[in-house]
Design a protein around this motif. Structure first.
Motif, mmCIF file in Angstrom:
data_model
loop_
_atom_site.group_PDB
_atom_site.id
_atom_site.type_symbol
_atom_site.label_atom_id
_atom_site.label_comp_id
_atom_site.label_asym_id
_atom_site.label_seq_id
_atom_site.Cartn_x
_atom_site.Cartn_y
_atom_site.Cartn_z
ATOM 1 N N PRO A 1 -5.778 7.356 -1.084
ATOM 2 C CA PRO A 1 -5.151 8.678 -0.920
ATOM 3 C C PRO A 1 -4.550 8.897 0.468
ATOM 4 C CG PRO A 1 -7.241 8.903 -2.070
ATOM 5 C CD PRO A 1 -7.168 7.484 -1.570
ATOM 6 N N LYS A 2 -5.138 8.272 1.498
ATOM 7 C CA LYS A 2 -4.581 8.411 2.843
ATOM 8 C C LYS A 2 -3.198 7.771 2.919
ATOM 9 C CE LYS A 2 -7.245 7.624 6.385
ATOM 10 N NZ LYS A 2 -8.021 6.915 7.446
ATOM 11 N N ILE A 3 -3.058 6.585 2.328
ATOM 12 C CA ILE A 3 -1.757 5.917 2.310
ATOM 13 C C ILE A 3 -0.756 6.724 1.493
ATOM 14 C CG2 ILE A 3 -0.516 3.860 1.523
ATOM 15 C CD1 ILE A 3 -2.078 3.376 4.048
ATOM 16 N N MET A 4 -1.198 7.296 0.401
ATOM 17 C CA MET A 4 -0.301 8.139 -0.402
ATOM 18 C C MET A 4 0.234 9.298 0.434
ATOM 19 S SD MET A 4 -2.635 8.389 -3.845
ATOM 20 C CE MET A 4 -3.374 6.939 -4.599
ATOM 21 N N ALA A 5 -0.650 9.909 1.230
ATOM 22 C CA ALA A 5 -0.218 11.014 2.082
ATOM 23 C C ALA A 5 0.690 10.525 3.203
ATOM 24 C CB ALA A 5 -1.438 11.729 2.657
ATOM 25 N N MET A 6 0.349 9.407 3.827
ATOM 26 C CA MET A 6 1.168 8.852 4.904
ATOM 27 C C MET A 6 2.575 8.536 4.416
ATOM 28 S SD MET A 6 -1.783 6.344 6.451
ATOM 29 C CE MET A 6 -0.635 5.227 7.232
ATOM 30 N N MET B 1 2.337 1.615 -7.762
ATOM 31 C CA MET B 1 1.366 2.286 -6.902
ATOM 32 C C MET B 1 1.068 3.667 -7.459
ATOM 33 S SD MET B 1 1.675 3.226 -2.846
ATOM 34 C CE MET B 1 0.430 4.251 -2.032
ATOM 35 N N ALA B 2 -0.227 4.008 -7.505
ATOM 36 C CA ALA B 2 -0.614 5.348 -7.929
ATOM 37 C C ALA B 2 -0.266 6.354 -6.843
ATOM 38 C CB ALA B 2 -2.113 5.388 -8.223
ATOM 39 N N PHE C 1 3.696 11.554 -3.735
ATOM 40 C CA PHE C 1 3.035 12.483 -4.643
ATOM 41 C C PHE C 1 3.048 11.943 -6.069
ATOM 42 C CE2 PHE C 1 4.034 15.407 -1.166
ATOM 43 C CZ PHE C 1 2.853 16.124 -1.080
ATOM 44 N N GLU C 2 4.123 11.244 -6.436
ATOM 45 C CA GLU C 2 4.234 10.704 -7.781
ATOM 46 C C GLU C 2 3.832 9.238 -7.792
ATOM 47 O OE1 GLU C 2 7.051 11.366 -6.022
ATOM 48 O OE2 GLU C 2 7.644 13.396 -6.604
ATOM 49 N N SER C 3 3.323 8.789 -8.929
ATOM 50 C CA SER C 3 3.028 7.368 -9.109
ATOM 51 C C SER C 3 4.323 6.610 -9.358
ATOM 52 C CB SER C 3 2.076 7.173 -10.292
ATOM 53 O OG SER C 3 0.841 7.836 -10.066
ATOM 54 N N HIS C 4 4.343 5.345 -8.969
ATOM 55 C CA HIS C 4 5.530 4.508 -9.142
ATOM 56 C C HIS C 4 5.137 3.268 -9.939
ATOM 57 C CE1 HIS C 4 7.751 6.942 -6.214
ATOM 58 N NE2 HIS C 4 6.658 6.913 -5.467
ATOM 59 N N GLN D 1 -3.905 -2.960 9.444
ATOM 60 C CA GLN D 1 -4.821 -1.845 9.227
ATOM 61 C C GLN D 1 -4.343 -0.981 8.069
ATOM 62 O OE1 GLN D 1 -5.815 0.587 12.636
ATOM 63 N NE2 GLN D 1 -6.781 2.147 11.358
ATOM 64 N N GLY D 2 -3.025 -0.834 7.937
ATOM 65 C CA GLY D 2 -2.494 -0.075 6.816
ATOM 66 C C GLY D 2 -2.849 -0.698 5.475
ATOM 67 N N LEU D 3 -2.763 -2.013 5.394
ATOM 68 C CA LEU D 3 -3.132 -2.698 4.145
ATOM 69 C C LEU D 3 -4.621 -2.536 3.862
ATOM 70 C CD1 LEU D 3 -1.047 -6.007 4.390
ATOM 71 C CD2 LEU D 3 -0.492 -3.886 3.164
ATOM 72 N N ASN D 4 -5.439 -2.578 4.923
ATOM 73 C CA ASN D 4 -6.870 -2.348 4.750
ATOM 74 C C ASN D 4 -7.136 -0.924 4.269
ATOM 75 O OD1 ASN D 4 -9.547 -1.261 6.359
ATOM 76 N ND2 ASN D 4 -9.839 -3.323 5.520
ATOM 77 N N THR D 5 -6.409 0.038 4.811
ATOM 78 C CA THR D 5 -6.557 1.425 4.389
ATOM 79 C C THR D 5 -6.138 1.594 2.931
ATOM 80 O OG1 THR D 5 -6.123 2.162 6.654
ATOM 81 C CG2 THR D 5 -5.916 3.804 4.911
ATOM 82 N N LEU D 6 -5.080 0.916 2.523
ATOM 83 C CA LEU D 6 -4.643 0.981 1.130
ATOM 84 C C LEU D 6 -5.746 0.507 0.194
ATOM 85 C CD1 LEU D 6 -2.422 1.436 -1.001
ATOM 86 C CD2 LEU D 6 -1.650 -0.912 -0.541
ATOM 87 N N GLU D 7 -6.515 -0.483 0.631
ATOM 88 C CA GLU D 7 -7.591 -1.018 -0.207
ATOM 89 C C GLU D 7 -8.770 -0.066 -0.300
ATOM 90 O OE1 GLU D 7 -10.575 -4.919 -0.429
ATOM 91 O OE2 GLU D 7 -8.981 -4.815 1.094
ATOM 92 N N TYR D 8 -9.121 0.587 0.808
ATOM 93 C CA TYR D 8 -10.346 1.380 0.833
ATOM 94 C C TYR D 8 -10.110 2.890 0.804
ATOM 95 C CZ TYR D 8 -12.830 -2.928 1.844
ATOM 96 O OH TYR D 8 -13.365 -4.199 1.751
ATOM 97 N N GLN D 9 -8.953 3.367 1.224
ATOM 98 C CA GLN D 9 -8.655 4.796 1.226
ATOM 99 C C GLN D 9 -7.236 5.039 0.710
ATOM 100 O OE1 GLN D 9 -9.597 5.428 5.503
ATOM 101 N NE2 GLN D 9 -11.049 6.965 4.812
#
Length: 475
Positions: free
Chosen positions: A256-261, A309-310, A265-268, A246-254
């Motif tokens: 910013p949520k994964i970034m917060a989880m 990752m952004a 804050f910074e891109s890598h 589900q986390g990988l699915n969230t990374l694809e569609y949302q």
């Protein structure tokens, strides 16, 4: 600005919905797992004629009935808020949300309610085959109910299959796409497994409690504990896998949520670290005092050792979710999941060594972890829903545009009333369930053929029952 205790109407409406759904969510989650457990107990009893399974069925079916009733009541109250606090959302999303909720009632709730009476009272009236069918229908109904609700919720996260009407309404174009939206299969698997895992730890905690009190196994206490620990051992690893997917699915569609989880804050650009702990500082755009492992985050997120990752620095400030809430609720969920996995593995080790029923430290850990599954469910829900902010329908409808034009004082007053009533009514119900769990299972029939042990007589008081139970020698 119109406020109540310093909060505007929008924030108060969000708090009210969050409070009521947090109370509500724990009851359906428990009933989903407990209904299946009851069906298994009844099926094994009919197959083996071992009265211990009948004793356990009679014990847990009372708890199921109370939990089911509280789930229904809390769900009805919660649904009214769509018309009071979120009328704009209800109007615009109603063409999609309304039919799906109606399907849930028609296909699931009626199925549960229709067979519940037979399940509770029909064993000696309708025959074993129909009674078993009722148990299976109630178990299926709870799962189907969750399926429709999760389809609605998943569509709000990954909206597809619709067109925008001239009045701003979401008009359905493809119901198959709406129901089976991109995040639905992952969310369904993760939530159902969570319900079964949470139930296993509650049942295991109750069994461990009675083992700690040195109550004999005449009424199936060891069976109860053994079945729960088998479930924990088998399901906890599956839940981790389901959560990862589900986390990988969230990374694809949302993203910013994964970034917060993950606290990114910074891109890598060359390797994504795994941030274990820290204090998110959203104003400054960083995680203070963070403890991280270089590059491991890329492996977990499927981006590889040298992946990129952004970060939230690529997201407009107005579209960022509240990072601190999402960051910490995610860690509560994952931390409890790992602890449940550890207890499951511990129980497997104890079973292999022949100490499953005598390892008192394992029993203490099981009692302590009894509510862990439900807490993890609430933490996961907070991660999912707060991480979707500032949208109600992700990317399509802002939360600020979804609320009713209602005064903050009115929302605040109803919130205070909900808090008082919920803690009084549902608090009393939970205390009664805990009281039922305090006492061990008893034989349904005095002449049941089982291992020697205490028999609850018709005239005995609860205190006498406890004395009879605790007077048995320790195993």
């Amino acid at each position: 600005m119109d406020t109540f205790l310093g909060l505007d109407a929008l924030m108060l409406a969000r708090i009210q919905f969050g409070f009521t759904i947090a109370f509500h969510f724990i009851f359906p989650a428990f009933t989903i797992g407990l209904a299946s457990y009851l069906a298994v107990l009844n099926g094994i009893y009919l197959w083996t004629k071992d009265s211990r399974y009948l004793d356990l069925f009679s014990y847990w079916v009372k708890i199921f009935a109370i939990t089911f009733a509280m789930g229904v009541v809390s769900g009805i109250v919660m649904s009214y808020q769509f018309g009071t606090n979120w009328s704009v959302f209800s109007d615009r999303a109603g063409p999609i949300i309304g039919p799906l909720m109606a399907y849930e009632v028609l296909t699931a709730f009626f199925l549960e309610a229709g067979f519940l009476g037979i399940m509770l009272f029909g064993r000696d009236r309708v025959g074993p085959a129909l009674h078993m069918t009722a148990c299976l229908m109630v178990a299926a109904g709870t799962a189907i109910s969750a399926t429709w609700i999760l389809s609605v919720n998943s569509w709000m996260h990954t909206p597809v299959g619709f067109a925008m009407g001239d009045n701003g309404q979401f008009l359905p174009q493809d119901w198959w796409a709406i129901v089976f939206n991109p995040s639905f299969p992952y969310r369904l698997a993760h939530t159902l497994i969570a319900a079964y895992l949470a139930t296993a730890f509650i049942v295991g905690g109750v069994g461990a409690w009675h083992l700690l009190r040195r109550r004999a196994d005449a009424h199936g206490v060891r069976k109860m504990y053994s079945m729960a620990m088998w479930m924990a051992l088998l399901v906890a690893p599956l839940q981790i896998v389901a959560g990862h997917e589900q986390g990988l699915n969230t990374l694809e569609y949302q993203p910013p949520k994964i970034m917060a989880m993950e606290g990114h804050f910074e891109s890598h650009e060359n390797g994504i670290p795994l941030v274990l702990l820290g204090l998110p500082n959203q104003e400054e755009g960083r995680v203070d005092y963070k403890i991280e492992i270089p590059r491991v985050g890329g492996l977990i997120l499927g981006q590889g050792w040298n992946g990129s990752m952004a970060g939230l620095d690529t997201v407009p400030d107005a579209l960022e979710p509240p990072v601190a809430v999402v960051f910490w609720s995610f860690r509560v969920m994952v931390g409890l999941g790992l602890l449940m996995l550890a207890v499951g593995l511990w129980s497997g080790w104890a079973r292999w060594r022949g100490t499953l029923y005598t390892d008192r430290w394992l029993h203490r850990a099981s009692v302590l972890m009894a509510p862990a599954g439900l807490v993890a469910i609430i933490a996961g829900w907070i991660t999912t829903e707060v991480g979707r902010q500032p949208f109600t329908v992700y990317g399509e409808m802002m939360t600020a545009d979804s609320a009713s034009p209602i005064a903050a004082s009115a929302v605040g007053a109803s919130l205070m009333a909900f808090i008082v009533i919920y803690f009084a009514v549902f608090g009393a119900g939970i205390l009664y369930i805990l009281r039922l769990m305090w006492y061990p299972p008893h034989r349904r029939e005095p002449d049941a053929k089982s291992e020697p042990g205490p028999i609850r007589t018709a005239g005995s008081t609860p205190a006498q029952q406890v004395e009879e139970s605790t007077s048995q020698p320790a195993e």
